[in-house]
Scaffold this motif. Structure first.
Motif, PDB file in Angstrom:
ATOM      1  N   ASN A 286       1.511 -11.110   0.728  1.00 46.98           N
ATOM      2  CA  ASN A 286       1.045 -10.887  -0.643  1.00 46.98           C
ATOM      3  C   ASN A 286       1.621  -9.590  -1.190  1.00 46.98           C
ATOM      4  OD1 ASN A 286      -2.372 -12.215  -0.298  1.00 46.98           O
ATOM      5  ND2 ASN A 286      -0.402 -13.230  -0.272  1.00 46.98           N
ATOM      6  N   PHE A 287       1.619  -8.549  -0.359  1.00 51.31           N
ATOM      7  CA  PHE A 287       2.219  -7.277  -0.786  1.00 51.31           C
ATOM      8  C   PHE A 287       3.715  -7.441  -1.035  1.00 51.31           C
ATOM      9  CE2 PHE A 287       4.819  -3.712   0.706  1.00 51.31           C
ATOM     10  CZ  PHE A 287       4.611  -2.849  -0.370  1.00 51.31           C
ATOM     11  N   GLU A 288       4.402  -8.141  -0.136  1.00 50.81           N
ATOM     12  CA  GLU A 288       5.846  -8.322  -0.302  1.00 50.81           C
ATOM     13  C   GLU A 288       6.170  -9.104  -1.577  1.00 50.81           C
ATOM     14  OE1 GLU A 288       7.313 -10.053   3.312  1.00 50.81           O
ATOM     15  OE2 GLU A 288       7.265  -8.143   4.401  1.00 50.81           O
ATOM     16  N   GLY A 289       5.255  -9.988  -1.992  1.00 46.51           N
ATOM     17  CA  GLY A 289       5.452 -10.695  -3.254  1.00 46.51           C
ATOM     18  C   GLY A 289       5.489  -9.740  -4.434  1.00 46.51           C
ATOM     19  N   ILE A 290       4.589  -8.748  -4.410  1.00 45.73           N
ATOM     20  CA  ILE A 290       4.590  -7.721  -5.454  1.00 45.73           C
ATOM     21  C   ILE A 290       5.872  -6.901  -5.375  1.00 45.73           C
ATOM     22  CG2 ILE A 290       3.375  -5.687  -6.354  1.00 45.73           C
ATOM     23  CD1 ILE A 290       0.829  -6.802  -4.983  1.00 45.73           C
ATOM     24  N   GLN A 291       6.249  -6.564  -4.163  1.00 48.88           N
ATOM     25  CA  GLN A 291       7.429  -5.724  -3.939  1.00 48.88           C
ATOM     26  C   GLN A 291       8.707  -6.398  -4.435  1.00 48.88           C
ATOM     27  OE1 GLN A 291       8.389  -4.871   0.247  1.00 48.88           O
ATOM     28  NE2 GLN A 291       8.475  -2.706  -0.290  1.00 48.88           N
ATOM     29  N   ASP A 328       7.170   5.652  -4.077  1.00 49.87           N
ATOM     30  CA  ASP A 328       6.435   6.267  -2.965  1.00 49.87           C
ATOM     31  C   ASP A 328       5.205   5.444  -2.593  1.00 49.87           C
ATOM     32  OD1 ASP A 328       8.252   8.330  -2.831  1.00 49.87           O
ATOM     33  OD2 ASP A 328       7.012   9.769  -3.938  1.00 49.87           O
ATOM     34  N   LEU A 329       4.537   4.883  -3.595  1.00 50.78           N
ATOM     35  CA  LEU A 329       3.352   4.067  -3.326  1.00 50.78           C
ATOM     36  C   LEU A 329       3.729   2.761  -2.630  1.00 50.78           C
ATOM     37  CD1 LEU A 329       1.029   4.546  -6.427  1.00 50.78           C
ATOM     38  CD2 LEU A 329       0.466   4.959  -4.030  1.00 50.78           C
ATOM     39  N   PHE A 330       4.840   2.171  -3.020  1.00 50.50           N
ATOM     40  CA  PHE A 330       5.298   0.961  -2.338  1.00 50.50           C
ATOM     41  C   PHE A 330       5.597   1.264  -0.873  1.00 50.50           C
ATOM     42  CE2 PHE A 330       5.920  -1.112  -6.476  1.00 50.50           C
ATOM     43  CZ  PHE A 330       5.549  -2.408  -6.161  1.00 50.50           C
ATOM     44  N   THR A 331       6.190   2.412  -0.621  1.00 48.85           N
ATOM     45  CA  THR A 331       6.483   2.812   0.761  1.00 48.85           C
ATOM     46  C   THR A 331       5.189   2.998   1.549  1.00 48.85           C
ATOM     47  OG1 THR A 331       8.539   3.892   0.098  1.00 48.85           O
ATOM     48  CG2 THR A 331       7.583   4.556   2.206  1.00 48.85           C
ATOM     49  N   ALA A 332       4.202   3.643   0.933  1.00 45.75           N
ATOM     50  CA  ALA A 332       2.920   3.879   1.601  1.00 45.75           C
ATOM     51  C   ALA A 332       2.198   2.564   1.876  1.00 45.75           C
ATOM     52  CB  ALA A 332       2.045   4.792   0.742  1.00 45.75           C
ATOM     53  N   CYS A 333       2.200   1.657   0.906  1.00 48.45           N
ATOM     54  CA  CYS A 333       1.550   0.349   1.083  1.00 48.45           C
ATOM     55  C   CYS A 333       2.230  -0.447   2.198  1.00 48.45           C
ATOM     56  CB  CYS A 333       1.596  -0.452  -0.208  1.00 48.45           C
ATOM     57  SG  CYS A 333       0.475   0.110  -1.503  1.00 48.45           S
ATOM     58  N   GLU A 334       3.538  -0.434   2.189  1.00 45.21           N
ATOM     59  CA  GLU A 334       4.278  -1.180   3.212  1.00 45.21           C
ATOM     60  C   GLU A 334       3.922  -0.685   4.609  1.00 45.21           C
ATOM     61  OE1 GLU A 334       8.825  -2.733   4.053  1.00 45.21           O
ATOM     62  OE2 GLU A 334       8.526  -0.949   2.817  1.00 45.21           O
ATOM     63  N   ALA A 335       3.817   0.621   4.754  1.00 44.45           N
ATOM     64  CA  ALA A 335       3.489   1.195   6.061  1.00 44.45           C
ATOM     65  C   ALA A 335       2.068   0.823   6.484  1.00 44.45           C
ATOM     66  CB  ALA A 335       3.653   2.710   6.019  1.00 44.45           C
ATOM     67  N   SER A 336       1.117   0.906   5.566  1.00 42.60           N
ATOM     68  CA  SER A 336      -0.275   0.671   5.940  1.00 42.60           C
ATOM     69  C   SER A 336      -0.564  -0.796   6.234  1.00 42.60           C
ATOM     70  CB  SER A 336      -1.232   1.210   4.865  1.00 42.60           C
ATOM     71  OG  SER A 336      -1.004   0.621   3.610  1.00 42.60           O
ATOM     72  N   THR A 356     -10.631   6.055   8.173  1.00 42.39           N
ATOM     73  CA  THR A 356      -9.232   6.481   8.112  1.00 42.39           C
ATOM     74  C   THR A 356      -8.284   5.485   8.770  1.00 42.39           C
ATOM     75  OG1 THR A 356      -9.522   7.775  10.143  1.00 42.39           O
ATOM     76  CG2 THR A 356      -9.830   8.925   8.040  1.00 42.39           C
ATOM     77  N   GLY A 357      -8.786   4.337   9.166  1.00 51.36           N
ATOM     78  CA  GLY A 357      -7.931   3.364   9.825  1.00 51.36           C
ATOM     79  C   GLY A 357      -6.972   2.693   8.862  1.00 51.36           C
ATOM     80  N   SER A 358      -6.102   1.840   9.409  1.00 48.86           N
ATOM     81  CA  SER A 358      -5.061   1.214   8.601  1.00 48.86           C
ATOM     82  C   SER A 358      -5.619   0.221   7.583  1.00 48.86           C
ATOM     83  CB  SER A 358      -4.046   0.510   9.512  1.00 48.86           C
ATOM     84  OG  SER A 358      -4.691  -0.420  10.361  1.00 48.86           O
ATOM     85  N   VAL A 364      -6.975   1.692   0.016  1.00 44.12           N
ATOM     86  CA  VAL A 364      -6.752   2.853  -0.854  1.00 44.12           C
ATOM     87  C   VAL A 364      -5.364   2.792  -1.495  1.00 44.12           C
ATOM     88  CG1 VAL A 364      -6.462   5.366  -0.880  1.00 44.12           C
ATOM     89  CG2 VAL A 364      -8.376   4.346   0.364  1.00 44.12           C
ATOM     90  N   ASN A 365      -4.355   2.524  -0.687  1.00 44.82           N
ATOM     91  CA  ASN A 365      -2.978   2.513  -1.205  1.00 44.82           C
ATOM     92  C   ASN A 365      -2.744   1.391  -2.206  1.00 44.82           C
ATOM     93  OD1 ASN A 365      -2.192   4.745   0.319  1.00 44.82           O
ATOM     94  ND2 ASN A 365      -1.486   3.510   2.039  1.00 44.82           N
ATOM     95  N   LEU A 366      -3.293   0.217  -1.931  1.00 46.05           N
ATOM     96  CA  LEU A 366      -3.106  -0.905  -2.842  1.00 46.05           C
ATOM     97  C   LEU A 366      -3.842  -0.693  -4.160  1.00 46.05           C
ATOM     98  CD1 LEU A 366      -3.331  -3.793  -0.241  1.00 46.05           C
ATOM     99  CD2 LEU A 366      -1.352  -3.330  -1.715  1.00 46.05           C
ATOM    100  N   ARG A 367      -4.993  -0.065  -4.092  1.00 48.80           N
ATOM    101  CA  ARG A 367      -5.709   0.263  -5.332  1.00 48.80           C
ATOM    102  C   ARG A 367      -4.917   1.277  -6.154  1.00 48.80           C
ATOM    103  NH1 ARG A 367     -11.907   0.674  -2.870  1.00 48.80           N
ATOM    104  NH2 ARG A 367     -12.421  -1.551  -3.127  1.00 48.80           N
TER     105      ARG A 367
END
Length: 390
Positions: A286-291, A328-336, A356-358, A364-367
């Motif tokens: 789903n995230f990759e679809g946005i990306q 930067d947010l896309f990078t953070a989302c991809e990592a998490s 603080t887990g993934s 948090v990152n997706l929001r």
């Protein structure tokens, strides 16, 4: 003291601004065309994978064995890969979830297993075990979400349940559902009841899936009804719809409904693909679809690339700093999202909301990504709402 700005300077500034606006507008048109190509290619892949799934299900039901069962499950997992990225086309006024769109028949969840088939403690529950109900496409379509949102009769997750069965309630075992292939063996050696009806039900669900995806391919092909309307409409309206879709998916649907709800409730029944333990892939895809909308690049099943102007090109031309923040947010989302432990239902038990887990980091990152997409829309003179539609 009055400060006089030379007329030539003002004229130059106006010319620069006008030129920039024209370049952004040209990019919007190119983006619209590339977006259409990406949507069409992605749905075409999903459709072809659904056809492969249908074929493997027919083979399994007609020749049930451990091998044919495992093959059907593997092909289901592959089919989810191509469909998962198409979720980025939702919430954007397109044919997937308009008034008569097939989304509720394709990907509705969570599913009440007892509505479809037997469950632990009730060997005769569900449509399959009710001989008074005719199993055909029209009937199963009409029963989807009848009497409640979890009364899901068709779609990817109905097929998933029919292939895997209920997931183990003990998440620490880290095992998916373990339905035996003998549930489909008619006569001697078969398990459970109504094996023939179960096989017919599974075949019917696969046929409906193929039909619904074919309708989306038809809408988005060159000259298709929706694609023609989409390309003809004002570029800003198209941008508003696209940004709304990915903004809602990032902030409200994916971060909220698909991740946080399960974490908050600590309930594996709230995870997307609970029977197969494939939820981690759902989230990533789903995230990759946005990306792919952001980058303007989609890699097809055959390895070829659909590419052109992406959202990043437009935002970068409008506001380089804002685009850098988005990147930067896309990078953070991809990592998490790629750091979430597998299986997801066990990972849920290792975290609590606000930790603080993934899983929490992904929420948090997706929001933040959803909010930044809204900010990008505003920079383009557009207003979007990233909350889920009523």
């Amino acid at each position: 003291m009055k400060i006089f700005i030379p007329i030539l300077t003002i004229t130059a500034l106006m010319a620069t601004t006008s030129c920039k606006k024209q370049k952004v507008n040209n990019l919007k048109e190119d983006f619209k065309n590339n977006y259409s190509e990406i949507v069409y290619a992605n749905y075409q892949d999903a459709y072809q994978d659904a056809q492969s799934l249908q074929n493997s299900i027919i083979d399994f039901v007609d020749n049930p064995s451990e091998a044919s069962h495992q093959d059907a499950k593997q092909v289901w997992l592959q089919a989810r890969e191509s469909y998962g990225t198409t979720e980025a086309f939702r919430f954007s006024g397109g044919p997937i979830d308009d008034e008569d769109g097939p989304e509720g028949e394709l990907n509705a969840w969570p599913l009440d297993e007892a509505f479809v088939d037997y469950v632990e403690g009730n060997a005769l529950s569900g449509i399959i075990n009710n001989s008074a109900i005719t199993i055909d496409a029209a009937t199963l379509r009409s029963m989807n979400e009848e009497g409640g949102e979890t009364n899901i009769s068709i779609g990817y997750h109905a097929i998933e349940f029919l292939l895997w069965g209920q997931d183990d309630a003990n998440t620490s075992l880290k095992t998916a559902g373990d339905r035996p292939y003998t549930d489909y063996v008619v006569g001697s050696g078969g398990t459970a009841d109504n094996q023939d009806r179960r096989g017919l039900y599974l075949k019917t669900c696969a046929a409906i899936l193929v039909e619904d995806l074919a309708s989306l391919v038809d809408e988005w092909k060159n000259g298709g009804a929706y694609r023609s309307t989409f390309l003809a409409q004002d570029a800003d309206l198209s941008m508003q719809h696209i940004l709304t879709g990915i903004g809602v998916l990032a902030k409200s649907e994916l971060a909220g409904e698909r991740i946080f709800t399960a974490l908050d409730n600590q309930n594996q029944e709230d995870e997307h693909s609970c029977f197969s333990d494939n939820t981690h892939r759902d989230i990533i895809l789903n995230f990759e679809g946005i990306q792919q909308i952001y980058t303007g690049i989609y890699i097809k099943n055959d390895g070829s690339e659909v590419s052109g102007v992406g959202l990043s090109d437009i935002i970068d031309k409008q506001d380089k700093k804002l685009n850098a923040e988005l990147s930067d947010l896309f990078t953070a989302c991809e990592a998490s999202v790629n750091s979430i432990s597998v299986p997801f239902d066990d990972a849920l038990t290792q975290e609590t909301p606000g930790g603080t887990g993934s899983i929490n980091e992904s929420v948090v990152n997706l929001r933040k990504l959803g909010d930044k997409i809204a900010e990008a829309a505003a920079a383009l003179g557009l207003t979007i709402d990233t909350s889920l539609p009523e």
